[in-house]
Scaffold this motif. Sequence first.
Motif, mmCIF file in Angstrom:
data_model
loop_
_atom_site.group_PDB
_atom_site.id
_atom_site.type_symbol
_atom_site.label_atom_id
_atom_site.label_comp_id
_atom_site.label_asym_id
_atom_site.label_seq_id
_atom_site.Cartn_x
_atom_site.Cartn_y
_atom_site.Cartn_z
ATOM 1 N N THR A 10 0.850 -1.182 0.000
ATOM 2 C CA THR A 10 0.000 0.000 0.000
ATOM 3 C C THR A 10 0.888 1.236 0.000
ATOM 4 O OG1 THR A 10 -0.134 0.038 2.407
ATOM 5 C CG2 THR A 10 -1.888 -1.145 1.240
ATOM 6 N N LEU A 37 -3.351 3.330 1.235
ATOM 7 C CA LEU A 37 -4.160 3.137 0.035
ATOM 8 C C LEU A 37 -3.467 2.220 -0.958
ATOM 9 C CD1 LEU A 37 -5.080 6.879 -0.609
ATOM 10 C CD2 LEU A 37 -6.519 5.152 0.486
ATOM 11 N N CYS A 38 -4.262 1.496 -1.724
ATOM 12 C CA CYS A 38 -3.687 0.788 -2.861
ATOM 13 C C CYS A 38 -3.290 1.852 -3.888
ATOM 14 C CB CYS A 38 -4.681 -0.203 -3.457
ATOM 15 S SG CYS A 38 -6.058 0.555 -4.345
ATOM 16 N N ASN A 40 -4.097 2.233 -6.931
ATOM 17 C CA ASN A 40 -5.225 2.731 -7.726
ATOM 18 C C ASN A 40 -5.980 3.827 -6.982
ATOM 19 O OD1 ASN A 40 -4.743 1.046 -9.927
ATOM 20 N ND2 ASN A 40 -6.029 -0.577 -9.100
ATOM 21 N N CYS A 41 -6.270 3.605 -5.710
ATOM 22 C CA CYS A 41 -6.996 4.613 -4.923
ATOM 23 C C CYS A 41 -6.126 5.851 -4.701
ATOM 24 C CB CYS A 41 -7.455 4.021 -3.599
ATOM 25 S SG CYS A 41 -8.823 2.852 -3.791
ATOM 26 N N HIS A 42 -4.828 5.646 -4.510
ATOM 27 C CA HIS A 42 -3.938 6.784 -4.326
ATOM 28 C C HIS A 42 -3.935 7.656 -5.581
ATOM 29 C CE1 HIS A 42 0.181 8.261 -2.629
ATOM 30 N NE2 HIS A 42 -0.790 9.113 -2.405
ATOM 31 N N GLN A 44 -6.340 7.759 -7.770
ATOM 32 C CA GLN A 44 -7.693 8.315 -7.867
ATOM 33 C C GLN A 44 -7.798 9.621 -7.094
ATOM 34 O OE1 GLN A 44 -10.376 7.213 -9.540
ATOM 35 N NE2 GLN A 44 -11.875 8.624 -8.690
ATOM 36 N N ILE A 45 -7.268 9.640 -5.880
ATOM 37 C CA ILE A 45 -7.331 10.857 -5.068
ATOM 38 C C ILE A 45 -6.577 12.006 -5.728
ATOM 39 C CG2 ILE A 45 -6.355 11.890 -2.968
ATOM 40 C CD1 ILE A 45 -7.490 9.649 -1.392
ATOM 41 N N ALA A 51 -12.973 11.779 -7.303
ATOM 42 C CA ALA A 51 -12.160 11.506 -6.118
ATOM 43 C C ALA A 51 -12.868 11.960 -4.851
ATOM 44 C CB ALA A 51 -10.802 12.190 -6.239
ATOM 45 N N LEU A 54 -14.269 9.157 -2.699
ATOM 46 C CA LEU A 54 -13.266 8.440 -1.911
ATOM 47 C C LEU A 54 -12.798 9.289 -0.731
ATOM 48 C CD1 LEU A 54 -11.408 6.065 -1.367
ATOM 49 C CD2 LEU A 54 -9.868 6.953 -3.136
ATOM 50 N N LYS A 57 -15.443 9.178 1.954
ATOM 51 C CA LYS A 57 -15.423 7.899 2.671
ATOM 52 C C LYS A 57 -14.285 7.873 3.689
ATOM 53 C CE LYS A 57 -14.964 2.909 1.783
ATOM 54 N NZ LYS A 57 -14.048 2.641 2.869
#
Length: 84
Positions: A10, A37-38, A40-42, A44-45, A51, A54, A57
């Motif tokens: 992560t 974060l993985c 992909n999510c990193h 995304q942000i 974003a 996320l 959340k």
Amino acid sequence: MRKNSGKNYTEPHHLVPMAFSEQFNVSLDVEENIVSLCSNCHNQIHYGADADKLIEKLYEERKDALASVGIIITLEQLLSMYGY
């Protein structure tokens, strides 16, 4: 998963960005403000459309921990730091 080892990994991310440190009387570089974060999510942000969902959340999961170390911030303030 890492290409060479096959192990999961992560990436750390400061939920309240360090660039806004001057707006707080406490350090933002604390465990309560760092989310794992993985990749992909990193990405995304930082670069993705939607974003804000996320971020919201993560904020809901962390707002009490943030407040416990003196990082008092609303969702609206946080979203504005990300350009929303």
